[in-house]
Scaffold this motif. Structure first.
Motif, PDB file in Angstrom:
ATOM      1  N   LEU A   1       0.183   8.370  -6.031  1.00 34.03           N
ATOM      2  CA  LEU A   1       1.365   8.341  -5.176  1.00 34.03           C
ATOM      3  C   LEU A   1       2.631   7.923  -5.917  1.00 34.03           C
ATOM      4  O   LEU A   1       3.740   8.208  -5.456  1.00 34.03           O
TER       5      LEU A   1
ATOM      6  N   ASN B   1      -3.002  12.984  -7.222  1.00 28.21           N
ATOM      7  CA  ASN B   1      -3.255  12.041  -6.131  1.00 28.21           C
ATOM      8  C   ASN B   1      -2.625  10.671  -6.355  1.00 28.21           C
ATOM      9  O   ASN B   1      -2.807   9.759  -5.541  1.00 28.21           O
TER      10      ASN B   1
ATOM     11  N   ASP C   1       0.868  -1.171   0.000  1.00 31.90           N
ATOM     12  CA  ASP C   1       0.000   0.000   0.000  1.00 31.90           C
ATOM     13  C   ASP C   1       0.908   1.225   0.000  1.00 31.90           C
ATOM     14  O   ASP C   1       1.587   1.510   0.985  1.00 31.90           O
ATOM     15  N   TYR C   2       0.953   1.919  -1.121  1.00 35.49           N
ATOM     16  CA  TYR C   2       1.871   3.051  -1.236  1.00 35.49           C
ATOM     17  C   TYR C   2       1.561   4.156  -0.232  1.00 35.49           C
ATOM     18  O   TYR C   2       2.401   5.019   0.016  1.00 35.49           O
ATOM     19  N   ASN C   3       0.387   4.127   0.376  1.00 35.06           N
ATOM     20  CA  ASN C   3       0.065   5.110   1.410  1.00 35.06           C
ATOM     21  C   ASN C   3       0.898   4.909   2.676  1.00 35.06           C
ATOM     22  O   ASN C   3       0.969   5.808   3.516  1.00 35.06           O
ATOM     23  N   THR C   4       1.517   3.740   2.805  1.00 37.56           N
ATOM     24  CA  THR C   4       2.330   3.469   3.992  1.00 37.56           C
ATOM     25  C   THR C   4       3.771   3.946   3.825  1.00 37.56           C
ATOM     26  O   THR C   4       4.578   3.841   4.748  1.00 37.56           O
TER      27      THR C   4
ATOM     28  N   LYS D   1      -3.902   8.010  -3.246  1.00 40.82           N
ATOM     29  CA  LYS D   1      -4.347   8.449  -1.931  1.00 40.82           C
ATOM     30  C   LYS D   1      -5.741   7.904  -1.672  1.00 40.82           C
ATOM     31  O   LYS D   1      -6.534   7.726  -2.613  1.00 40.82           O
ATOM     32  N   PRO D   2      -6.090   7.642  -0.414  1.00 38.36           N
ATOM     33  CA  PRO D   2      -7.397   7.044  -0.092  1.00 38.36           C
ATOM     34  C   PRO D   2      -8.566   7.851  -0.660  1.00 38.36           C
ATOM     35  O   PRO D   2      -8.554   9.076  -0.640  1.00 38.36           O
TER      36      PRO D   2
END
Length: 449
Positions: free
Chosen positions: A304, A302, A245-248, A371-372
């Motif tokens: 990532l 948005n 999860d690239y958000n991490t 992004k979420p």
């Protein structure tokens, strides 16, 4: 025993300094050749030799460009690759050639050594033989992407491949078989490796059954055998399809991806770890190697990937920081990974008429790259539109991993999907055309004698 292995490795390194010299040199191997399973595993674990991937394809692709200053600082083979000067280089020694043949030599030593064992059903025996078969196949595949023309089914029986080394005997002849025979040998060996290897390995520098399935899927994709590609990529997907999860990850980091080489904290998308052969062009710290503003702007705000893959250095200068090699390496990741498997699998699904399933896979991976709550899923029932979308996202997701060169080569005879790679340098414009012959490098001059 460790002293014996060190001596043997030193002999291998000496003998493989040049491909032809490597075959002609005499050596007394009786005192040096390993003869236990532990010896063989130690040989294959020499990741400084076994885990290297040819890098000229990435330099020759259009993923990156280089400034005039940077270009002038490159060695000759890098300058030739970047400008598609494939012929008459006059180079007698070429790491792209010697490194894979060194890997093949190590693999053949192990395979021939195993012939003396009576218990071929032993788990350790099978695991080691499977690794040797994989390493030899991976090395041969790398050679074919650099030194042969792209695979085309209608001409593969008559097209030249590279010298086929199936013996550790340094005096044995290495016939140059057809491209068809070379690929058939690789896929045959990989299928045997699948049956012998564990599904995963504790160290990702060691090949696994998952790695062999992934390489089979890649090979069948680039040779246009989409039904076979689907079989192996589906099997790989069912075994493992973990995504990051690239958000991490930290978009502000200069090295945002964790490393697995050789004992790092872990990158869960890596299936088999192998960096590119070391070139100044591919060094993480070379700020003269850049991506165009057009590529940078192709990623949405948005998305990532835009901020994890690239570093904005100001004045419209963008450099690549997104290698899966992670924070501890200056060379770039070139191995096998689940993100490539996703794009290989979705493409063959679409080509085989399963458009919805392919697009669903695309949405599955891209959800982890935005992004979420900002990603809008793709929807289409058109095979042509789906292929166009997938190939565009493929180039954006796999940038810097070497797959662009595979795509440039496999589509070069196809007007519908032709990639007209372009570069400009010091006032000179370079561009690849349909059926362009500049897709394979000459053998080193001493191999053409």
């Amino acid at each position: 025993m460790k002293t014996k292995i060190v001596l043997f490795i030193s002999a291998c390194l000496f003998l493989s300094s040049c491909a032809k010299d490597f075959l002609e040199e005499k050596s007394n191997q009786k005192l040096l050749v390993p003869n236990t399973l532990e010896d063989f595993q130690l040989l294959l674990d020499n990741y400084g030799v076994m885990n290297k991937t040819p890098g000229l394809g990435l330099i020759a692709s259009d993923d990156f460009y280089i400034s005039a200053t940077g270009f002038n600082n490159l060695i000759e083979v890098e300058r030739n690759a970047h400008t598609w000067k494939m012929n008459n280089t006059g180079l007698s020694r070429l790491t792209e050639w010697t490194a894979p043949y060194e890997q093949i030599f190590y693999s053949n030593v192990v395979l021939e050594g195993l012939e003396g064992f009576s218990n071929s059903n032993d788990v350790s025996y099978k695991k080691i033989k499977g690794q040797a078969l994989f390493f030899r196949s991976y090395a041969m595949f790398g050679l074919l992407q650099v030194f042969t023309q792209p695979y085309r089914e209608e001409t593969a029986h008559e097209s030249r491949s590279v010298p086929m080394a199936l013996s550790a005997d340094i005096n044995a002849k290495r016939p140059i078989v057809s491209l068809k025979e070379a690929y058939d040998r690789i896929t045959t060996d990989l299928k045997e490796a699948v049956s012998m290897l564990p599904e995963t390995q504790n160290y990702k520098t060691r090949p696994s059954a998952l790695a062999a399935l992934s390489l089979l899927g890649r090979i069948y994709l680039i040779t246009g055998n989409y039904p076979e590609a689907e079989i192996y990529l589906e099997a790989a997907y069912k075994k493992y399809h973990q995504l990051i999860d690239y958000n991490t990850l930290s978009v502000s980091s200069t090295r945002p991806f964790p490393t697995d080489y050789p004992l790092g904290p872990g990158n869960e998308e890596i299936i088999f770890y192998s960096p590119f052969i070391s070139y100044g062009y591919l060094n993480y710290n070379n700020a003269e190697v850049r991506v165009t503003k057009t590529i940078y702007d192709s990623y949405e705000t948005n998305d990532l990937r835009k901020h994890l893959y690239f570093r904005d250095r100001g004045n419209e200068v963008y450099t690549f920081k997104g290698s899966y090699g992670g924070s501890k390496r200056s060379d770039a990741f070139a191995g096998l990974s689940t993100d490539e498997n996703y794009f290989n699998y979705m493409e063959v699904l679409i080509r085989n008429g399963q458009v919805k399933k392919g697009i669903d896979l695309l949405n599955e991976i891209l959800m982890t790259r935005y992004k979420p709550q900002t990603y809008s899923p793709f929807t289409t029932t058109s095979q042509a539109e789906a292929l166009s979308i997938v190939l565009d996202e493929r180039s954006k997701s796999l940038i810097g991993k070497g797959t662009r060169w595979f795509d440039i080569r496999r589509f070069n005879h196809d007007p519908q999907f032709l990639i007209k790679a372009q570069k400009s340098l010091e006032g000179t414009h370079y561009e690849l055309q349909l059926n362009d012959p500049r897709l394979a490098f000459d053998f080193p001059v001493n191999e053409n004698e």
